[in-house]
Design an enzyme around this catalytic site. Structure first.
Site: not given
Ligand code: F6P
Ligand code: ADP
Length: 321
Positions: A24, A126-127, A222, A254
């Site tokens: 911005v 974050i991944d 995960e 996050r």
């Molecule tokens: O893409 C980032 C991420 O944090 C993944 O690691 C995770 O699987 C996913 O988002 C979960 O996102 P949400 O709960 O917003 O669907």
């Protein structure tokens, strides 16, 4: 170019606000108006957007989340949805769009480019699973959150002679698990890219017990093929020497105030995205390469996979002995 738009899309990431602020203010300094699109592609389809002022982005540099909010939207994936989006863009006289988000969001950006809309993507997830940048916005903050948790869990694990299984995010990528594991001193690391069997996890824990360790930490992404709860049941049945506990870090990873690294990365990327757009670049993503902010075609970004150096796995293994 006199009017552009910015959105944050996909999973939120700490530093998105710093990127919005940079976009911005860089644009306004160059006498370019900026529409803030709320809730990503969903907001674009609904025309949910307004012109932003410099004051609106005051005091957001240090805030996690995104003031523009984010969303996932299936309609925009269809040709019909994309035509509708183009109509909205034309209605508002928008001449270029900056999309701040993850892999999926950048696919959306490429779709806009293919419709003839000038677009620049900014990697935020974050991944750290986006090809074309050493680091995406939010990764460093998430990693620091993981380390804070790991350090705390190790304190209690050592006090009780326990083993902890700790699940971190990473749908398709083991970056957070691997780096979190190395920097948090984990004994076992399980990633989707280099998965080890539950049997092997049990063996490594037993090994840690036999070598006299007072605790064992297993970090699992995960995205691993087996569920974390399954692993814990398996380990409990195997009697590794340690009592087992489970912690799933979840969405804590996050949120939170972005680190200095993420604020700087987001600020540089946001500013560069505007400069590139105004210079006539389109269909590109800004990325960090060494110390420089570079650009790569979105086509390459979505076609290629960000690899994790094999060296890190070796390092993790050797240093966990
Ligand atoms: O893409 C980032 C991420 O944090 C993944 O690691 C995770 O699987 C996913 O988002 C979960 O996102 P949400 O709960 O917003 O669907
Ligand atoms: P992230 O950007 O964090 O990877 P998603 O994969 O959920 O998150 O993508 C965010 C949004 O981007 C989706 O909800 C959708 O609106 C849009 N998107 C994803 N993939 C595509 C695609 N192939 N074409 C057009 N839009 C897409």
């Amino acid at each position: 170019m006199k009017r552009i738009a910015v959105m944050t899309s996909g999973g939120d990431a700490p530093g998105m606000n710093a990127a919005i602020r940079a976009v911005v203010r860089t644009a306004l300094e160059r006498k370019v108006e900026v529409y803030g699109i709320r809730q990503a592609y969903a907001g674009l389809l609904n025309g949910d957007m307004s012109l932003m002022t410099s004051r609106e982005v005051s005091g957001i540099l240090q805030r996690g989340g995104t003031i523009l909010q984010t969303a996932r939207n299936e309609e925009f994936k269809t040709a019909q949805g994309q035509m509708k989006a183009l109509r909205r863009i034309n209605e508002k006289g928008i001449e270029g769009v900056i999309v701040i988000g993850g892999d999926g969001s950048l696919r959306g950006a490429l779709a806009l480019k293919k419709l003839g809309v000038p677009v620049i993507g900014v990697p935020a997830s974050i991944d750290n699973d986006i090809w074309g940048t050493n680091m995406s916005i939010g990764v460093d903050t998430a990693l620091n959150t993981i380390l804070d948790a790991l350090d705390r869990l190790r304190d209690t694990a050592t006090s009780h002679n326990r083993a902890f299984v700790i699940e971190v995010m990473g749908r398709n990528s083991g970056y957070l698990a691997l780096m979190g594991g190395i920097l948090g001193g984990a004994e076992v690391i399980i990633t989707p890219e280099k998965e080890i069997s539950m049997e092997e996890v049990a063996k490594q824990m037993e090994d840690a017990y036999v070598r006299g360790k007072s605790h064992a930490i297993a970090v699992i992404a995960e995205g691993a093929s087996y569920r974390t709860t399954e692993l814990v049941s398996f380990l409990n049945e195997r009697h590794t020497g340690f009592e087992i506990r489970l912690t799933i870090l979840g969405h804590i990873q996050r949120g939170g105030s972005p680190t200095a690294f993420d604020r700087l990365l987001a600020t540089r990327m946001g500013r560069s995205a505007v400069e590139r757009l105004l210079a006539g670049e389109t269909g590109m993503m800004v990325g960090l390469d060494g110390r420089e902010i570079v650009t790569h075609p979105l086509e390459d970004v979505i076609a290629k996979t960000r690899e994790i150096s094999e060296n890190y796995y070796e390092m993790a293994w050797e240093l966990s002995r």
